[in-house]
Design a protein around this motif. Structure first.
Motif, short mmCIF file in Angstrom:
data_model
loop_
_atom_site.label_atom_id
_atom_site.label_comp_id
_atom_site.label_asym_id
_atom_site.label_seq_id
_atom_site.Cartn_x
_atom_site.Cartn_y
_atom_site.Cartn_z
N ARG A 82 22.57 -9.36 -2.37
CA ARG A 82 22.51 -8.07 -3.07
C ARG A 82 23.89 -7.80 -3.65
O ARG A 82 24.90 -7.92 -2.96
CB ARG A 82 22.11 -6.97 -2.08
N TRP A 83 23.93 -7.45 -4.95
CA TRP A 83 25.22 -7.24 -5.60
C TRP A 83 25.62 -5.76 -5.61
O TRP A 83 26.67 -5.41 -5.11
CB TRP A 83 25.19 -7.78 -7.04
N ASP A 84 24.83 -4.92 -6.21
CA ASP A 84 25.09 -3.48 -6.26
C ASP A 84 26.51 -3.16 -6.71
O ASP A 84 27.22 -2.36 -6.09
CB ASP A 84 24.81 -2.83 -4.90
N THR B 252 23.72 -10.40 -12.01
CA THR B 252 23.76 -9.38 -10.95
C THR B 252 22.85 -8.20 -11.23
O THR B 252 22.46 -7.49 -10.31
CB THR B 252 25.20 -8.85 -10.73
N ASP C 91 20.44 -12.12 2.78
CA ASP C 91 20.00 -11.23 1.71
C ASP C 91 21.10 -11.16 0.66
O ASP C 91 22.23 -10.80 0.99
CB ASP C 91 19.71 -9.83 2.28
N PRO D 166 27.91 -9.95 -2.66
CA PRO D 166 26.90 -10.04 -1.60
C PRO D 166 27.49 -10.26 -0.22
O PRO D 166 26.95 -9.74 0.78
CB PRO D 166 26.05 -11.25 -2.04
N HIS E 281 28.55 -6.92 1.16
CA HIS E 281 27.40 -6.15 1.66
C HIS E 281 26.89 -6.72 2.98
O HIS E 281 26.47 -5.96 3.87
CB HIS E 281 26.29 -6.13 0.62
N THR E 282 26.92 -8.04 3.13
CA THR E 282 26.51 -8.65 4.39
C THR E 282 27.40 -8.18 5.54
O THR E 282 26.92 -7.80 6.62
CB THR E 282 26.56 -10.19 4.28
N SER F 147 20.20 -16.36 -9.58
CA SER F 147 18.86 -15.90 -9.26
C SER F 147 17.77 -16.64 -10.00
O SER F 147 16.65 -16.80 -9.48
CB SER F 147 18.73 -14.40 -9.56
#
Length: 341
Positions: free
Chosen positions: A152-154, A268, A150, A23, A26-27, A289
């Motif tokens: 987000r793993w992806d 994830t 936010d 994450p 991605h940030t 989560s």
């Protein structure tokens, strides 16, 4: 601040912890798409995250010792980064960081620094307590002027991994995956207790799949569980890869596991996790989560082994004592299993 031209991320291990770095990647990429990101990561861990797009990976083979460090330093020779995000406080990582040239060297706050960490950084993340590990790692962008808002793993999963997972079992039954072995032996539950819960799931009409890596410890645990099972599960121990494991997580309905890398991998992709926690605090190191399916005996462990409630011991304290996982009873897990069903 203006976008840095280059950032080096240093987090080599372990599997669960490197999922928490995704994450942050991605940030950084959303805020500064032109910034070059280089991640120094462990050999095994690279097999999980090494195909994240837009990131240069440099492998650190910790088993190679000093020679492994020299290989990393050789790969970085002549390079200088605008910032190093030094997200690992172990002595080996602190020594490894000496070969990384960077103007800004962001590390942990004083309370979380150890093994000479303070000597190899020149900036610190905010000093906070009560954070999940993912939140602490996410805060490494804050000294650079960003905020991780936010998560987000992806993490990419190849089509061939999905195809392999699809071949392992028909999809008409709900699936309980059981990953019973942590790399920390004192976090492991008893084989006969796993077997009892697995048998319960089987009688409720669920397909039970036993999973794990190729190590001798994981094979031994799997064999001990199988010896106690009345209903034979599908045994895939040692037959997958990290990417195939991720693909299985996408097809299952629930994972039963102690505090371990697979717990965080499953999180994830949104799989429910029935985590077994007594030796470690799920608020700090449980599935990020959703922890409602976990069994939490951490406070009981603190009272029994440390003589005080969890609220009165330092955040992040591990209670890895012989017998601590026996605080988790079969009925505790069956109750959470039924709730998840």
């Amino acid at each position: 601040m203006s976008a840095p031209a280059s950032i080096c991320l240093l987090r080599t291990s372990a599997i669960g912890d490197v999922t928490h770095v995704a994450p942050l990647v991605h940030t950084l990429q959303r805020a500064w798409p032109q910034t070059e990101l280089t991640w120094i990561v462990g050999k095994l861990e690279r097999k999980l995250v090494g195909d994240l797009p837009g990131v240069e990976f440099i492998t650190f083979d910790k088993a190679a010792g000093w020679a492994g460090m020299q290989e990393v330093h050789k790969a970085l020779k002549g390079r200088r980064f605008d910032a190093l995000l030094h997200m690992q406080v172990a002595l080996r990582s602190n020594l490894l960081s000496l070969g990384i040239k960077a103007e800004r060297r962001v590390g942990y706050d004083r309370a979380r620094s150890k093994d000479l960490h303070s000597l190899v950084i020149n900036e610190r993340i905010p000093a906070r307590t009560g954070e999940h590990v993912l939140q602490a790692i996410g805060s490494f962008c804050e000294p650079l002027g960003l905020k991780q808002t936010d998560v987000r793993w992806d993490i990419p999963i190849p089509e061939e991994a999905h195809a392999w997972a699809a071949r392992q079992w028909p999809d008409e039954k709900p699936v309980l995956l059981v990953s019973p072995t942590s790399s920390h032996g004192l976090r492991n539950w008893r084989p006969e207790r796993y077997a009892a819960v697995m048998d319960h799931a089987a009688t409720r009409g669920w397909r039970v799949v036993l999973i794990g890596g190729p190590s001798s410890a994981e094979r031994s645990m799997a064999d001990a569980i199988l010896a106690h099972c009345q209903h034979a599960p599908l045994d895939l121990t040692g037959k997958d890869t990290l990417k195939k494991l991720m693909a299985m997580f996408c097809r299952a309905q629930l994972l039963l596991t102690p505090d371990s890398g697979p717990m965080h991998m499953a999180n994830t992709v949104g799989l429910k996790v029935l985590g077994l926690h007594a030796a470690s605090n799920p608020a700090r190191s449980g599935p990020y989560s959703d922890r409602q399916w976990c069994v939490d005996k951490y406070d009981d462990a603190a009272r029994k082994y440390l003589g005080k409630p969890a609220s009165e011991i330092p955040w992040g304290t591990k209670i890895e004592k012989p017998g601590v996982m026996d605080l988790i009873k079969i009925d505790d897990v069956v109750e959470r299993l039924e709730a998840a069903f």
